[in-house]
Design a protein around this motif. Structure first.
Motif, mmCIF file in Angstrom:
data_model
loop_
_atom_site.group_PDB
_atom_site.id
_atom_site.type_symbol
_atom_site.label_atom_id
_atom_site.label_comp_id
_atom_site.label_asym_id
_atom_site.label_seq_id
_atom_site.Cartn_x
_atom_site.Cartn_y
_atom_site.Cartn_z
ATOM 1 N N ARG A 64 0.835 -1.204 0.000
ATOM 2 C CA ARG A 64 0.000 0.000 0.000
ATOM 3 C C ARG A 64 0.872 1.256 0.000
ATOM 4 O O ARG A 64 0.607 2.224 -0.722
ATOM 5 N N GLU A 65 1.930 1.236 0.823
ATOM 6 C CA GLU A 65 2.830 2.398 0.895
ATOM 7 C C GLU A 65 3.541 2.627 -0.433
ATOM 8 O O GLU A 65 3.683 3.766 -0.880
ATOM 9 N N ILE A 66 3.993 1.543 -1.053
ATOM 10 C CA ILE A 66 4.700 1.683 -2.327
ATOM 11 C C ILE A 66 3.742 2.239 -3.384
ATOM 12 O O ILE A 66 4.104 3.123 -4.167
ATOM 13 N N TYR A 67 2.509 1.751 -3.354
ATOM 14 C CA TYR A 67 1.487 2.271 -4.270
ATOM 15 C C TYR A 67 1.287 3.781 -4.050
ATOM 16 O O TYR A 67 1.289 4.568 -4.990
ATOM 17 N N ARG A 68 1.170 4.152 -2.768
ATOM 18 C CA ARG A 68 0.950 5.564 -2.439
ATOM 19 C C ARG A 68 2.120 6.418 -2.948
ATOM 20 O O ARG A 68 1.920 7.451 -3.584
ATOM 21 N N MET A 69 3.332 5.947 -2.688
ATOM 22 C CA MET A 69 4.505 6.731 -3.078
ATOM 23 C C MET A 69 4.616 6.857 -4.605
ATOM 24 O O MET A 69 4.977 7.907 -5.121
ATOM 25 N N LEU A 70 4.285 5.755 -5.308
ATOM 26 C CA LEU A 70 4.313 5.812 -6.776
ATOM 27 C C LEU A 70 3.317 6.838 -7.284
ATOM 28 O O LEU A 70 3.618 7.650 -8.163
ATOM 29 N N GLU A 71 2.115 6.825 -6.708
ATOM 30 C CA GLU A 71 1.080 7.747 -7.157
ATOM 31 C C GLU A 71 1.405 9.192 -6.775
ATOM 32 O O GLU A 71 0.904 10.129 -7.375
#
Lengths: 168, 179
Positions: A64-71
């Motif tokens: 979830r964190e990696i997704y957030r950071m990518l976005e």
């Protein structure tokens, strides 16, 4: 061959899907980077799985964190730094080059060099031995000189031989 | 010299075997904290007992304290809980809780039934603070100095042995340093 390829595809596809099906990315590029990142980063809890494959709650959070950071538009390096800051080098399957990982990276090179040194040493010895054998062969084939075999002995050995003969 | 050369492979073998043997018995579940000697991360979260009250890093400063990550879903947390209650009562050290990825109702029941050793428990419902702390399982306990710097991390149950052998000496040393 085709059968093996199909088997490979069947084995690979569900894994890739498992990691990406829960998130919707604004660009295909981000989706691609997400699967690469979660594939290359190690789950801190389960230890022998990457973040993409693990079902541990922490792996879920990290996805979830990696997704957030990518976005949010962070770069791959920034995301990896984020995780290393919190979980240490451990999360990297491919550790970075630093004082701590010097042995890890340098070890194999060192062993290779040591192996090469030994190999060349052995080759040189072998070749020298062959040369001396050949020259002694020639010598004995030509004249039946008693001094010829002495050439194949080292200085020490020759001296010792002389000593032994002299003592008799 | 030539004799010595013969032993080189044996020496290399012994050294490598030594490293591998040591690796076998390392506690590989325990990672060193990447946050050691770094400031406790910033946060702004409600407490378990009072959702309207927001606490932050500032609230942890002032004296040497323990920050204990716990959750009602974590069996080992239940094991260590009685000892934390005892520590808070007898040893004069402040313990802050981080209720990690938990349900508030269950957490409140837990604190009521098993006693509450914490000054307050931070409610980290989605585990965001946990990630900033590098938490990968509960329970984990951090020793934080008066300036809010993490000085020690323990993964697993806090018990009498850990307190007397490791935490207490560190706490006393930190208190002495800080005067």
């Amino acid at each position: 061959m085709t059968r093996a390829l199909i088997l490979l595809l069947v084995l690979l596809v569900p894994q890739v899907q498992a990691a990406i099906d829960t998130y919707e990315f604004s660009t295909p590029d981000r989706q691609e980077r997400f699967s690469v990142l979660t594939d290359e980063l190690r789950c801190p809890k389960c230890q022998n799985q990457n973040i993409a494959d693990s079902n541990a709650p922490i792996a879920n959070d990290l996805r979830r964190e990696i997704y957030r950071m990518l976005e949010e538009g962070m770069s791959d390096d920034q995301i990896v730094d984020f995780l290393v800051d919190r979980y240490g080098d451990f999360v990297l399957y491919k550790p970075r080059f630093s004082a701590k990982t010097l042995v890890l990276w340098g070890g194999p090179v060192l062993f290779l060099l040591m192996g090469l040194v030994v190999l060349f040493g052995l080759l040189r010895k072998n070749r020298q031995a062959q040369i001396t054998v050949r020259s002694s062969d020639k010598a004995s084939a030509g004249a039946n000189s008693p001094a010829a075999p002495l050439e194949s002995l080292s200085d020490d050995e020759q001296q010792r031989l002389k000593q032994l003969l002299g003592e008799k | 010299m030539k004799r010595f050369k013969l032993f080189i492979p044996l020496i290399i073998f012994v050294v490598i075997a030594g490293f591998l043997y040591k690796g076998l018995f390392l506690e590989k579940d325990i990672l060193p904290s990447a946050l050691l000697n770094k400031p406790f991360p910033e946060f702004s979260l409600p407490t378990v007992k009072d959702p309207t009250r927001k606490v932050s890093r500032q609230d942890l400063l002032g004296e040497v304290s323990l920050v204990n990550v716990w959750a009602t879903w974590c069996p080992s947390c239940r094991v260590e809980h009685p000892y934390l209650v005892e520590l808070a009562r007898k040893e004069g050290i402040k313990i802050y809780g981080v209720d990690y990825k938990d349900e508030r109702e269950q957490a409140l029941r837990w604190l009521k039934q098993l006693h509450d050793p914490y000054v307050f428990s931070i409610e980290d419902a989605d585990g965001r603070l946990g990630i900033d702390l590098g938490v990968y399982g509960a329970p984990e306990t951090y020793l934080v100095d008066s300036k809010g710097v993490i000085r020690y991390k323990h993964v697993g149950v806090v018990d009498e042995r850990l307190w007397h052998n490791t935490l207490k000496p560190l706490v006393e040393q930190l208190r002495k340093e800080e005067g």
